[in-house]
Design a protein around this motif. Structure first.
Motif, PDB file in Angstrom:
ATOM      1  N   ALA A  16       1.089  -1.238  -0.302  1.00  0.00           N
ATOM      2  CA  ALA A  16      -0.183   0.299   0.035  1.00  0.00           C
ATOM      3  C   ALA A  16       0.907   1.030  -0.250  1.00  0.00           C
ATOM      4  O   ALA A  16       0.613   2.259  -1.071  1.00  0.00           O
ATOM      5  CB  ALA A  16      -1.432  -0.010   1.248  1.00  0.00           C
ATOM      6  N   LEU A  17       2.083   1.316   0.833  1.00  0.00           N
ATOM      7  CA  LEU A  17       2.631   2.523   1.100  1.00  0.00           C
ATOM      8  C   LEU A  17       3.515   2.630  -0.624  1.00  0.00           C
ATOM      9  O   LEU A  17       3.922   4.144  -1.213  1.00  0.00           O
ATOM     10  CB  LEU A  17       3.370   2.353   1.505  1.00  0.00           C
ATOM     11  CG  LEU A  17       3.943   2.543   3.571  1.00  0.00           C
ATOM     12  CD1 LEU A  17       4.189   1.933   4.576  1.00  0.00           C
ATOM     13  CD2 LEU A  17       2.908   3.855   3.907  1.00  0.00           C
ATOM     14  N   TRP A  18       4.254   1.302  -1.084  1.00  0.00           N
ATOM     15  CA  TRP A  18       4.721   1.710  -2.783  1.00  0.00           C
ATOM     16  C   TRP A  18       3.732   2.441  -3.398  1.00  0.00           C
ATOM     17  O   TRP A  18       3.965   3.316  -4.076  1.00  0.00           O
ATOM     18  CB  TRP A  18       5.404  -0.149  -2.727  1.00  0.00           C
ATOM     19  CG  TRP A  18       5.235   0.218  -4.700  1.00  0.00           C
ATOM     20  CD1 TRP A  18       6.532   1.270  -4.287  1.00  0.00           C
ATOM     21  CD2 TRP A  18       5.332  -0.650  -5.280  1.00  0.00           C
ATOM     22  NE1 TRP A  18       6.797   0.641  -5.948  1.00  0.00           N
ATOM     23  CE2 TRP A  18       6.346  -0.486  -6.334  1.00  0.00           C
ATOM     24  CE3 TRP A  18       4.337  -1.781  -5.269  1.00  0.00           C
ATOM     25  CZ2 TRP A  18       6.151  -1.209  -7.670  1.00  0.00           C
ATOM     26  CZ3 TRP A  18       3.741  -2.212  -7.061  1.00  0.00           C
ATOM     27  CH2 TRP A  18       5.313  -2.334  -7.571  1.00  0.00           C
ATOM     28  N   GLN A  19       2.373   1.986  -3.276  1.00  0.00           N
ATOM     29  CA  GLN A  19       1.364   2.211  -4.314  1.00  0.00           C
ATOM     30  C   GLN A  19       1.083   3.720  -3.914  1.00  0.00           C
ATOM     31  O   GLN A  19       1.072   4.372  -4.856  1.00  0.00           O
ATOM     32  CB  GLN A  19       0.338   1.542  -4.416  1.00  0.00           C
ATOM     33  CG  GLN A  19      -0.043  -0.132  -4.558  1.00  0.00           C
ATOM     34  CD  GLN A  19       0.228  -0.162  -6.153  1.00  0.00           C
ATOM     35  OE1 GLN A  19       0.021   1.037  -7.055  1.00  0.00           O
ATOM     36  NE2 GLN A  19       0.980  -0.515  -6.612  1.00  0.00           N
ATOM     37  N   LEU A  20       0.796   4.126  -2.762  1.00  0.00           N
ATOM     38  CA  LEU A  20       0.439   5.741  -2.418  1.00  0.00           C
ATOM     39  C   LEU A  20       2.117   6.187  -2.934  1.00  0.00           C
ATOM     40  O   LEU A  20       1.511   7.669  -3.518  1.00  0.00           O
ATOM     41  CB  LEU A  20       0.883   5.649  -0.871  1.00  0.00           C
ATOM     42  CG  LEU A  20      -0.277   5.124  -0.212  1.00  0.00           C
ATOM     43  CD1 LEU A  20      -0.531   5.134   1.727  1.00  0.00           C
ATOM     44  CD2 LEU A  20      -2.065   6.410  -0.784  1.00  0.00           C
ATOM     45  N   THR A  21       3.440   6.100  -2.637  1.00  0.00           N
ATOM     46  CA  THR A  21       4.238   6.562  -3.881  1.00  0.00           C
ATOM     47  C   THR A  21       4.305   7.032  -4.749  1.00  0.00           C
ATOM     48  O   THR A  21       4.636   7.869  -5.371  1.00  0.00           O
ATOM     49  CB  THR A  21       5.854   6.383  -3.028  1.00  0.00           C
ATOM     50  OG1 THR A  21       6.030   4.866  -3.895  1.00  0.00           O
ATOM     51  CG2 THR A  21       6.186   6.400  -0.959  1.00  0.00           C
ATOM     52  N   LYS A  22       4.104   5.868  -5.960  1.00  0.00           N
ATOM     53  CA  LYS A  22       3.662   5.893  -7.315  1.00  0.00           C
ATOM     54  C   LYS A  22       2.313   7.012  -7.507  1.00  0.00           C
ATOM     55  O   LYS A  22       2.684   8.156  -8.492  1.00  0.00           O
ATOM     56  CB  LYS A  22       3.514   4.682  -7.832  1.00  0.00           C
ATOM     57  CG  LYS A  22       4.596   3.760  -7.257  1.00  0.00           C
ATOM     58  CD  LYS A  22       3.763   2.450  -7.892  1.00  0.00           C
ATOM     59  CE  LYS A  22       3.830   2.427  -9.707  1.00  0.00           C
ATOM     60  NZ  LYS A  22       3.127   1.128  -9.848  1.00  0.00           N
ATOM     61  N   PHE A  24       1.771   9.550  -5.578  1.00  0.00           N
ATOM     62  CA  PHE A  24       1.996  11.389  -4.905  1.00  0.00           C
ATOM     63  C   PHE A  24       2.923  11.460  -6.352  1.00  0.00           C
ATOM     64  O   PHE A  24       3.166  12.441  -6.579  1.00  0.00           O
ATOM     65  CB  PHE A  24       2.843  10.857  -3.448  1.00  0.00           C
ATOM     66  CG  PHE A  24       3.589  12.079  -3.247  1.00  0.00           C
ATOM     67  CD1 PHE A  24       2.823  13.417  -2.824  1.00  0.00           C
ATOM     68  CD2 PHE A  24       5.327  12.537  -3.573  1.00  0.00           C
ATOM     69  CE1 PHE A  24       3.499  13.855  -2.468  1.00  0.00           C
ATOM     70  CE2 PHE A  24       5.783  13.506  -3.316  1.00  0.00           C
ATOM     71  CZ  PHE A  24       5.312  14.680  -2.703  1.00  0.00           C
ATOM     72  N   ASP A  25       4.060  10.640  -6.830  1.00  0.00           N
ATOM     73  CA  ASP A  25       5.118  10.717  -8.345  1.00  0.00           C
ATOM     74  C   ASP A  25       4.510  11.184  -9.415  1.00  0.00           C
ATOM     75  O   ASP A  25       4.427  12.198  -9.706  1.00  0.00           O
ATOM     76  CB  ASP A  25       5.906  10.130  -8.170  1.00  0.00           C
ATOM     77  CG  ASP A  25       6.488   9.658  -7.514  1.00  0.00           C
ATOM     78  OD1 ASP A  25       6.447  10.170  -6.828  1.00  0.00           O
ATOM     79  OD2 ASP A  25       6.995   8.142  -7.672  1.00  0.00           O
ATOM     80  N   LEU A  26       3.058  10.550  -9.714  1.00  0.00           N
ATOM     81  CA  LEU A  26       2.304  10.914 -10.348  1.00  0.00           C
ATOM     82  C   LEU A  26       1.106  12.036 -10.595  1.00  0.00           C
ATOM     83  O   LEU A  26       1.069  13.252 -11.309  1.00  0.00           O
ATOM     84  CB  LEU A  26       0.560   9.843 -10.647  1.00  0.00           C
ATOM     85  CG  LEU A  26       1.124   9.109 -11.266  1.00  0.00           C
ATOM     86  CD1 LEU A  26       0.366   7.571 -10.932  1.00  0.00           C
ATOM     87  CD2 LEU A  26       1.943   9.118 -12.796  1.00  0.00           C
ATOM     88  N   GLY A  30       4.529  17.426 -14.736  1.00  0.00           N
ATOM     89  CA  GLY A  30       3.972  18.955 -14.934  1.00  0.00           C
ATOM     90  C   GLY A  30       4.921  20.043 -13.807  1.00  0.00           C
ATOM     91  O   GLY A  30       4.260  21.404 -13.756  1.00  0.00           O
ATOM     92  N   SER A  31       4.851  19.748 -12.737  1.00  0.00           N
ATOM     93  CA  SER A  31       5.218  20.513 -11.532  1.00  0.00           C
ATOM     94  C   SER A  31       6.843  21.068 -11.980  1.00  0.00           C
ATOM     95  O   SER A  31       7.633  19.942 -12.270  1.00  0.00           O
ATOM     96  CB  SER A  31       5.294  20.205 -10.351  1.00  0.00           C
ATOM     97  OG  SER A  31       5.522  18.913  -9.731  1.00  0.00           O
TER      98      SER A  31
END
Length: 394
Positions: A16-22, A24-26, A30-31
């Motif tokens: 779940a944490l790994w998916q959350l980081t992905k 967040f990266d998405l 554009g930033s």
């Protein structure tokens, strides 16, 4: 089952944490974030402070562990040489903690001090004889002192003078129990070999040896306080290890050879039970057992028996499925109680004679063999046939 569920939950949390980081990266697409994968000065500063945080964790956890679990270590030794063993162990622990405290601090400090910075240029030198001498000579001297002290302790512990007045006892290891053999009045153990194991002679003692005639075999070890005990150890099957923690004694029991160890007990069992630290320890154990008993009784189980301290002989090698159960009670008596206890025991020779006598039939009673029984049955059958034939003729 509980452990498996905990592992599954932890794995799912990691996923779940790994998916959350992905995710967040998405969201950062554009930033103006820096995704060059090159560490900046800010990254290096953060990593440096995190390292200091980890150093603080090491120190705090080390101190916490000493305060929390330090009391679980073995306390007062129950043998003369145990004081020497504990002294060597304590010196080693102090050196380990001091060196660990200094080296870890220097490691993290220099890592932080020399962290990456765009305004600094890395400097290095190929070698330094001074530094090489410092970190080579100091550890060598310290280790040499420890080794020499260890050899001194080992020689004092293991040395047994041939003319010294000792009690000879054999410890016999087999899956999964211990047996003790006393040398008897002559204080000389008879010869033994596993090929001679037969009947009640479970240790394979050579009964043709005159020194074996007074040997005594027991399943509970008794030794006298203040007397040097010389243990000779054998194994019947696999590698075992005779471990008596309170006496600071341990020696491997190797199939096909005899190993040995000697020590002098300094506390009887009753005296050791009365030591303040042991009284407190037993009270704490019984408190935990009482709490556990309440749970067991509520579930329809049986309450736990109160704990009473006893010296134990354990096996310190994983020797099979029932390794955990391989232990024998050790009782340290006063010299008078020890002599009385030993005088009440029968010798192996007496036990063998008694067993042989029990197998002999009672005097005057003719033994019934298989052939005699068959003859009797045949005679009965012939008699019945003759009677039937006479009746038929009539």
């Amino acid at each position: 089952m509980t452990s498996l569920l905990v592992i599954i939950v932890l794995v799912l949390l990691a996923v779940a944490l790994w998916q959350l980081t992905k995710i967040f990266d998405l969201t950062q697409v554009g930033s103006s974030s820096d995704d060059s994968q090159v560490a900046s000065d800010n990254d290096n500063n953060i990593q440096g402070y995190i390292m200091f945080g980890f150093l603080a964790f090491i120190y705090i956890f080390t101190i916490y562990g000493l305060l929390k679990w330090g009391g679980l270590a073995l306390h007062t030794p129950a043998s003369e040489h145990g004081v020497l063993v504990d002294s060597l162990m304590n010196i080693t622990w102090v050196l380990i903690f001091v060196v660990q405290f200094i080296t870890q601090g220097l490691l993290y400090w220099f890592s932080f001090k020399n962290r990456g910075n765009k305004d600094k240029k890395a400097l290095f030198f190929a070698d330094s004889n001074k530094l090489e001498a410092i970190w080579s000579i100091i550890p060598s001297v310290v280790l040499a002192c420890l080794i020499l002290y260890g050899l001194y302790a080992w020689n004092n512990i293991m040395f047994v003078d041939k003319d010294e007045d000792v009690i000879e006892i054999e410890l016999y290891a087999q899956q999964f129990k211990w047996t003790a053999r006393y040398a008897g009045q002559d204080n000389v153990l008879g010869k033994a070999n596993v090929r001679l194991i037969e009947g009640i002679n479970t240790l394979g003692v050579d009964m043709s040896d005159p020194n074996a005639q007074d040997d005594i075999i027991v399943s509970e070890l008794h030794i006298p306080k203040g007397k040097k005990i010389h243990f000779k150890m054998r194994s019947q099957d696999v590698l075992h290890s005779a471990y008596m923690p309170h006496f600071r004694a341990q020696m491997n029991c190797v199939p096909g050879m005899v190993t040995e160890f000697a020590f002098i007990p300094t506390y009887t069992t009753s005296e050791y039970r009365e030591l303040p630290f042991m009284v407190e320890k037993v009270a704490n154990i019984n408190k935990l057992r009482a709490e556990k008993s309440i749970e067991l009784v509520a579930k329809g189980g049986t309450a736990l028996d109160p704990y009473t301290f006893d010296y134990l002989l354990l096996c310190n090698k994983i020797c099979g499925a029932s390794h955990y159960n391989m232990q024998m009670k050790v009782v340290v008596d006063t010299p008078e109680d020890y002599k009385k206890w030993l005088s009440e025991k029968t010798t192996l020779a007496q036990d063998i004679k008694a067993a042989a006598a029990a197998e002999k039939p009672a005097e005057g009673v003719k033994p019934t063999t298989d052939s005699t029984a068959k003859d009797t049955v045949k005679a009965v059958i012939d008699t019945v046939k003759a009677v039937v034939a006479k009746v038929a003729m009539r």
